[in-house]
Design a protein around this motif. Structure first.
Motif, PDB file in Angstrom:
ATOM      1  N   THR A  85       0.847  -1.355   0.093  1.00  0.00           N
ATOM      2  CA  THR A  85      -0.314   0.237   0.278  1.00  0.00           C
ATOM      3  C   THR A  85       0.186   1.063   0.508  1.00  0.00           C
ATOM      4  N   THR A  86       0.464   2.007   0.098  1.00  0.00           N
ATOM      5  CA  THR A  86       1.019   3.677  -0.448  1.00  0.00           C
ATOM      6  C   THR A  86       1.186   3.994   1.592  1.00  0.00           C
TER       7      THR A  86
ATOM      8  N   GLU B 173       5.372  -1.097   2.901  1.00  0.00           N
ATOM      9  CA  GLU B 173       4.906   0.237   1.836  1.00  0.00           C
ATOM     10  C   GLU B 173       5.569   0.890   0.647  1.00  0.00           C
TER      11      GLU B 173
ATOM     12  N   ASP C   8       6.620   3.978  -1.662  1.00  0.00           N
ATOM     13  CA  ASP C   8       7.035   5.635  -2.114  1.00  0.00           C
ATOM     14  C   ASP C   8       6.424   5.921  -3.277  1.00  0.00           C
ATOM     15  N   GLU C   9       4.751   6.623  -2.943  1.00  0.00           N
ATOM     16  CA  GLU C   9       4.006   7.127  -3.809  1.00  0.00           C
ATOM     17  C   GLU C   9       2.545   7.882  -4.222  1.00  0.00           C
ATOM     18  N   ARG C  10       2.397   8.695  -4.561  1.00  0.00           N
ATOM     19  CA  ARG C  10       0.993   9.151  -3.951  1.00  0.00           C
ATOM     20  C   ARG C  10       0.268   9.879  -5.058  1.00  0.00           C
TER      21      ARG C  10
ATOM     22  N   VAL D  49       5.725   5.661  -9.392  1.00  0.00           N
ATOM     23  CA  VAL D  49       5.894   4.872  -8.469  1.00  0.00           C
ATOM     24  C   VAL D  49       8.383   4.675  -9.452  1.00  0.00           C
TER      25      VAL D  49
ATOM     26  N   LEU E 185      -3.504   0.611  -3.520  1.00  0.00           N
ATOM     27  CA  LEU E 185      -3.179   2.073  -3.019  1.00  0.00           C
ATOM     28  C   LEU E 185      -4.217   3.337  -3.310  1.00  0.00           C
ATOM     29  N   LEU E 186      -3.726   4.184  -2.453  1.00  0.00           N
ATOM     30  CA  LEU E 186      -4.819   5.875  -2.529  1.00  0.00           C
ATOM     31  C   LEU E 186      -4.600   6.173  -3.548  1.00  0.00           C
TER      32      LEU E 186
ATOM     33  N   ASN F 180      -0.396   3.672 -10.998  1.00  0.00           N
ATOM     34  CA  ASN F 180       0.976   3.875  -9.848  1.00  0.00           C
ATOM     35  C   ASN F 180       0.696   1.776  -9.737  1.00  0.00           C
ATOM     36  N   GLU F 181      -0.984   1.506  -9.256  1.00  0.00           N
ATOM     37  CA  GLU F 181      -0.830   0.620  -9.047  1.00  0.00           C
ATOM     38  C   GLU F 181      -0.973  -0.124  -9.374  1.00  0.00           C
TER      39      GLU F 181
END
Length: 670
Positions: A88-89, A125, A127-129, A139, A163-164, A172-173
């Protein structure tokens, strides 16, 4: 045009028995019950062989095989699913543990929530947003490949990726899932593929459930496919929680969709049997088994569905037939609480040793024992063909209960157990009707399961329902429902926007993607009927209402939502309406069942004393299998069957339809 399969079989695996229904080319309906096995595929194969032997059919002549199973449910209830990891994020690894801020029991200081399916040591975790507006931090592929090493080191058997805001922007996911599938030799469940909807906890939970049950589903279906192939039986099509069947290959890719497989099949069977024999607004389906009772609602020929369900305390957001379960079944144990009140369930005597009347060593009083003492189950009943009743043991168990409850003997205790069990089930029916804005008096009650038809008349009287329908295959109706089920696939995508600001072209483009997605899962896309719906809510609300959206006309959607909200909650507002989630479903109608039924022999087998209206009365006993189509009878009566017993109270009349279904109606016969 697709030809109707000449011979088809449906198999539903339950906790105690595996139910099998065979529909032959001549329209004959042959049923069987065999004990469920630890490896469910063993019991399934035995059931197919037994029902084929009874019908005089070679298993290789079976042309279609539909299946409902409890593999997913058992994994969740027993906590023995796959050793899963979660990606996950960064900063959100504890979402499964934080859950929501509601309490499972508001006034219970010791109330606890179930442990997460993925322990913290296997949560990773990245590191992405992503925000609702787009990707802020892409990513780093090298980070994901390094993370794969950590997942491999913890011996994970499957991976969930959530992911968020991936429901809105899955890029990203998609990258993370793709790399993990390349690096790891385990199933990877990605949230945008499992549940492309908002609400982080529910989306993550559903994805974690999918990862948790996927290895078990994949292994089980693989074994079953090999076993049935050796006997010339086709690969099974599997019942999903949404009430539709799908190819085994599709289910393996979406294992979470099987979480409520068996109960969904029962509701489908009830709808297929009862919709055309009543003139009511809908059906209340009532399935009373050995441990619990399942209640659901059918309106306009369609089972009510929900996307807000829990199994073993874990939210699952995929579409499911909306089933309410209470711990009141034939094997539910009656007891006296500390305040001296008589209670029934949720503890069950199970199949071993079972109720006291089974004569297998059970001593605790159960609902089945009460039915024996009340005269609803006759002393000569064989209960599935293998068990002979021990009436004295049932009476002794209820005598002990009577002493504990300070009641006047076993008959008084039996009456109390029957009433308390009925009260539990009546509350469940009120939850799916009255509490959702529906008047139960406008519905027919469809009773099935081994114990359902014994209690249905009393429940109908309590609810002021005038019609009770008991299908011919009521003891194995989930297996029957598999033969009547349509193929069905669902897709959804959150698209939050004020309805007044919604751009029809943008919404239609999103619907086009959803329609393409559901059509891709259908075996024959040309035969599919696609329907569309939209979840809406008033601005500021936290719950939605689903309404049809054949085309996206904002004014029409608003009016449908206002009407649906008023129907469900009793009021409408002038507040702005928000679009939340778009939905599409593809359905391919199943081949209709043409069931032959004649009935033969003398239907009246004698009389016995049974309890009605405050006293024991001489009651006519019928052999249900001997009742011919169009036969009529009046209560009080008991219809003995191979799989269940139908209790007809005084003041009710009964008739038999052309397929052997019994329809009971309240009102004195002239």
């Amino acid at each position: 045009m697709v030809e109707t399969p000449a011979t088809r079989v449906g198999v539903d695996v339950g906790g105690t028995f595996t139910d099998v229904v065979l529909h032959t080319a001549d329209g004959d309906l042959v049923t069987a019950k065999v004990p469920s096995t630890a490896d469910q595929s063993v019991g399934v194969v035995r059931g197919i062989e037994e029902v084929c032997e009874r019908a005089g059919v070679d298993p290789a002549d079976v042309e279609a095989f539909a299946h409902a199973m409890t593999v997913s449910t058992n994994a969740l209830l027993e906590g023995d699913g796959a050793r899963s990891a979660l990606v996950t994020t960064a900063g959100f690894r504890d979402v499964l543990e934080l859950r929501r801020q509601d309490r499972p029991s508001l006034y219970d200081l010791d109330a606890s929530k179930p442990d997460p399916l993925v322990p913290r040591r296997r949560r990773f975790e990245v590191d992405e947003r992503v925000t609702v507006d787009g990707i802020e931090t892409p990513v780093d592929e090298s980070e994901v490949r390094a993370l794969a090493d950590g997942i491999r080191d913890c011996d994970a058997e499957s991976v969930a990726v959530s992911l968020l805001h991936a429901y809105r922007h899955p890029e990203n996911e998609r990258t993370v899932a793709s790399i993990l599938r390349e690096e790891l030799d385990v199933p990877v469940s990605a949230s945008h593929e499992v549940l492309a909807e908002f609400r982080e906890y529910e989306r993550t939970s559903t994805t974690a459930v999918d990862a948790y049950v996927t290895p078990a589903i994949d292994a089980y279906l693989g074994r079953l496919e090999d076993e049935v192939a050796e006997r010339g039986v086709p690969t099974p099509r599997v019942m999903q929680s949404n009430g539709g069947i799908a190819a085994a290959e599709t289910v393996r890719d979406h294992a979470v969709t099987t979480a409520l497989s068996g109960p969904a099949a029962g509701v489908v069977g009830a709808s297929d049997t009862a919709t055309d024999v009543t003139e009511t607004a809908g059906l209340v389906t009532f399935d009373m088994g050995g441990t619990s009772s399942d209640v659901s609602l059918v309106r306009d020929g369609e089972a009510e569905r929900t996307t807000d369900a829990e199994i073993a305390g874990h939210p699952i957001g995929v579409p499911m037939v909306d089933v309410t379960t209470v711990g009141a079944g034939g094997g539910s144990v009656a007891w006296v609480d500390e305040g001296g009140a008589l209670r029934v369930g949720p503890k069950s005597a199970g199949a071993e040793p079972g109720p006291a009347c089974y004569g297998k060593g059970g001593t605790e009083p159960t609902v089945t024992d009460a039915n024996v003492v009340l005269g609803y189950i006759g002393p000569d009943a064989s209960l599935g063909g293998d068990l002979e009743l021990d009436v004295d043991a049932a009476r002794d168990a209820l005598a002990r209960l009577a002493d504990d409850a300070d009641l006047d003997g076993p008959r008084a205790a039996a009456r109390g157990v029957y009433r308390v069990a009925n009260a539990n089930m009546t509350r469940a029916i009120r939850r799916v009707t009255v509490e959702r804005g529906h008047d139960p008096r406008n519905f027919a009650l469809v009773a099935f399961g081994g114990a359902g038809p014994m209690h249905a008349g009393a429940l109908a009287a309590d609810l002021d329902v005038d019609t009770v329908v008991v299908p011919r295959a009521c003891g194995v109706l989930s297996a029957y429902g598999l033969l009547a089920a349509d193929e069905k696939h669902d897709a959804a995508r959150t698209h939050q926007v004020a309805l007044d600001d919604a751009d029809p072209a943008t919404v239609e483009a999103a619907y086009d993607d959803l329609v393409e997605e559901v059509r891709a899962d259908v075996a024959d896309p040309e035969a599919a009927t696609v329907t569309r719906a939209v979840d809406c809510r008033y601005a500021g609300q936290s719950f939605e209402q689903t309404v049809p959206a054949p085309d996206f006309d904002p004014a029409a959607v608003a009016e449908r939502f206002h009407a649906a909200h008023e129907d469900a909650h009793g009021y409408r507002l002038d507040d702005p309406v928000e679009v939340v989630t778009l939905r599409a479903s593809a359905t391919v109608e199943g081949d209709p069942l043409d069931v032959a039924y004649a009935g033969a022999g003398d239907p009246v087998t004698g009389t016995r004393e049974a309890f009605f209206d405050g006293d024991y009365r001489e009651t006519t006993v019928y052999d249900r299998a001997a009742l011919t189509p169009a036969a009529e009878f009046g209560g009080p009566a008991v219809l003995d069957g191979r799989e269940s017993t139908v209790v007809v109270p005084p003041g009710w009349t009964g008739r038999v339809t052309s397929d052997g279904t019994v329809v009971l109606e309240r009102g004195e016969r002239e």
